[in-house]
Design an enzyme around this catalytic site. Structure first.
Site, mmCIF file in Angstrom:
data_model
loop_
_atom_site.group_PDB
_atom_site.id
_atom_site.type_symbol
_atom_site.label_atom_id
_atom_site.label_comp_id
_atom_site.label_asym_id
_atom_site.label_seq_id
_atom_site.Cartn_x
_atom_site.Cartn_y
_atom_site.Cartn_z
ATOM 1 C CD GLU A 73 -21.436 -57.712 31.266
ATOM 2 O OE1 GLU A 73 -22.153 -57.986 32.183
ATOM 3 O OE2 GLU A 73 -20.637 -56.680 31.615
ATOM 4 C CD GLU B 41 -23.415 -53.355 32.457
ATOM 5 O OE1 GLU B 41 -23.733 -53.543 33.549
ATOM 6 O OE2 GLU B 41 -24.553 -54.364 32.102
HETATM 7 C C1 GCO Z 1 -23.240 -55.921 34.687
HETATM 8 C C2 GCO Z 1 -21.363 -55.979 35.035
HETATM 9 C C3 GCO Z 1 -20.796 -57.503 35.526
HETATM 10 C C4 GCO Z 1 -22.474 -58.559 36.162
HETATM 11 C C5 GCO Z 1 -23.447 -58.777 35.564
HETATM 12 C C6 GCO Z 1 -24.152 -59.649 35.889
HETATM 13 O O1 GCO Z 1 -24.322 -55.695 34.307
HETATM 14 O O2 GCO Z 1 -23.642 -55.681 36.255
HETATM 15 O O3 GCO Z 1 -21.265 -55.763 33.342
HETATM 16 O O4 GCO Z 1 -19.988 -57.089 35.848
HETATM 17 O O5 GCO Z 1 -21.360 -58.845 36.777
HETATM 18 O O6 GCO Z 1 -23.213 -58.255 34.565
HETATM 19 O O7 GCO Z 1 -25.102 -58.866 36.827
#
Ligand code: GCO
Length: 477
Positions: free
Chosen positions: A357, A163
């Protein structure tokens, strides 16, 4: 409802969010350690110093993964645990921790999916300019080389950066994430250029050094729009919103900035110009470094706006209905976005996709019966997976799904306020409790998705006491 035979089912975490032991065995500090020391930047003044104490409890955590029948686990290496100063001196104890973790995963037949950078930039390199320093791609290459030398006999699946919009945008423009800077757009684009070159250098090093043929991915956020219906004009509007210039008005969230250089070797000048007239020079040689062939595109997908075609087909955001479903984080619940995310990214970039994710935070606690009942998580995940299945059934290459997250953990600026795990963590005692969703997810994994057809909530039998006696009725949604 089944997925293809070799579909990968997993769960994800990241180092700073779970490991704790921030100064154990010579670990160097990261920008997140430093940021958490500032007043008022993290909810409740929380820090990741202890987090889930995974550094000491990794065996228990892997045993939990095994009990959930996970086939893969996405975790990240902490750069400064391995190279305390970011470059140069290597910490043997740091390497040994990841040896133990990886070996334990393999003993349980769980494939390690390793992320090299999930935001915890070494503090020692930050004081040398961080991502603004043109040396930063080389620093990341050096770190990648140490990791590949040590672990690539056992790790085959890699993600470089997680990200970029968050660590670059939230961290360098908004100042709400580490390192807490508020740079101007020109410096933001410079840091972005270096981070994307770091990705490319890292891919080169993995290709050169890995002992087993690597499967290399990148895990940007999936920032798409969902068409309000499936008419061709609204689909086109959603696609334009996702990849067009109009969305550059969203500033650092603008998705194409992180995708086109890496996947097409193109710097989105048109969009950059919307924000900044004096951006850094990005040469063809720089783009060639960024644009290394990769094997999979990781998509972190949570929520998306809905759009329709307005005048002359221009995308217009459709306002949400009042009271529409939202998560504990107040993010909208948009399962159909997972389908569109796969479809739009696949059509534009042609790479196999892994959902790296997806998940939600909800208000979970241990109930009087000692269990953690989280029907919202089950329903949410069931809906998103059905949408993913649609993409799969229509022939888009979808290779796996990683739920965020395995454990409740340190949610960055939100501290421990949000619980994203399928496993509840009591942060006072470090006691782990599998939530209902963890048990449910096991049935999904074991059946390769078939269990989604009979979402247990829908099949529940409700027993009602009436004056006529007990009536039991199948509960239908
Ligand atoms: C993000 C990260 C994660 C977060 C999850 C929830 O996307 O911000 O990769 O570390 O914890 O997405 O916000």
């Amino acid at each position: 409802m089944q997925f293809k035979e070799n579909f990968i089912w997993g769960a994800a975490t990241s180092a700073y969010q779970i490991e704790g032991s921030f100064d154990t065995d010579g670990r160097g500090l990261s920008v997140w350690d430093a940021f958490c020391e500032k007043r008022g930047v993290i909810h409740g003044g929380h820090t990741g110093k202890v987090a889930c104490d995974h550094y000491n409890r990794y065996r228990e955590d892997v045993a939990i993964m095994a009990s959930m029948k996970l086939q893969a686990y996405r975790f990240s290496f902490s750069w400064s645990r391995i190279l305390p100063e970011g470059v140069g001196r290597v910490s043997v104890k740091g390497l040994e921790f990841y040896d133990r973790l990886i070996d334990t995963l393999l003993e349980h037949d769980i494939a390690p999916y390793a992320t090299l950078f999930h935001w915890d930039f070494p503090q020692e390199l930050y004081v040398r300019g961080g991502w603004l320093n043109p040396e930063s791609p080389n620093w990341f290459a050096e770190y990648t080389s140490v990791v590949a030398d040590r672990f690539s006999d056992r790790v085959s699946d890699w993600f470089t950066l997680n990200e970029p919009p968050c660590f670059l945008g939230l961290g360098h423009v908004d100042g709400t994430h580490a390192p807490g800077l508020k740079l101007d757009w020109s410096d933001f684009f410079l840091a972005t250029k270096h981070a994307l070159m770091a990705h490319g250098r890292s891919v080169q090093v993995l290709r050169e050094k890995c002992k087993k043929t690597p499967n290399i991915g990148y895990a940007p956020i999936s920032h798409i729009a969902i068409p309000v219906d499936e008419s061709p004009e609204n689909i086109l509007a959603a696609e334009k919103f996702t990849f067009g210039t109009q969305d550059a008005a969203r500033g650092f969230w603008f998705a194409r900035l992180y995708l086109d250089p890496v996947l097409k070797g193109e710097w989105p000048e048109d969009a950059v110009a919307v924000l900044c007239k004096n951006g850094p020079k990005v040469s063809n040689a720089d783009l060639a470094v960024m644009n290394q062939p990769i094997d999979m595109l990781g998509l972190n997908f949570y929520a998306a706006p809905t759009v329709r075609a307005g005048a002359e087909g221009k995308p217009e955001v459709v306002a949400e209905n009042p009271g529409s479903p939202r998560t504990g984080f107040d993010w909208s619940i948009t399962p159909e976005g997972l389908y569109w995310s796969v479809r739009f990214h696949h059509e534009r970039y042609g790479l196999p996709v892994v959902i790296s994710e997806n998940g939600l935070s909800s208000l979970d606690w241990v109930h009087e019966d000692g269990k953690v009942h989280d029907p919202q998580r089950i329903d949410y995940t069931s809906r998103y997976l059905k949408s993913l299945h649609r993409a799969h059934a229509e022939g888009y290459a979808v290779d796996g799904y990683f739920h965020w997250s395995l454990l409740d953990n340190f949610e960055w600026a939100e501290g421990f306020k949000h619980r994203f795990g399928m496993v509840h963590v009591d942060f006072a005692t470090q006691r782990r409790t599998l939530k209902d969703s963890a048990h449910w997810y096991r049935t999904v994994v074991e059946s390769n998705g078939a269990a989604l057809a009979s979402n247990p909530v829908r099949n529940a039998v409700v027993v009602v006491e009436t004056s006529e006696g007990k009536i039991s009725t199948p509960y239908k949604c």
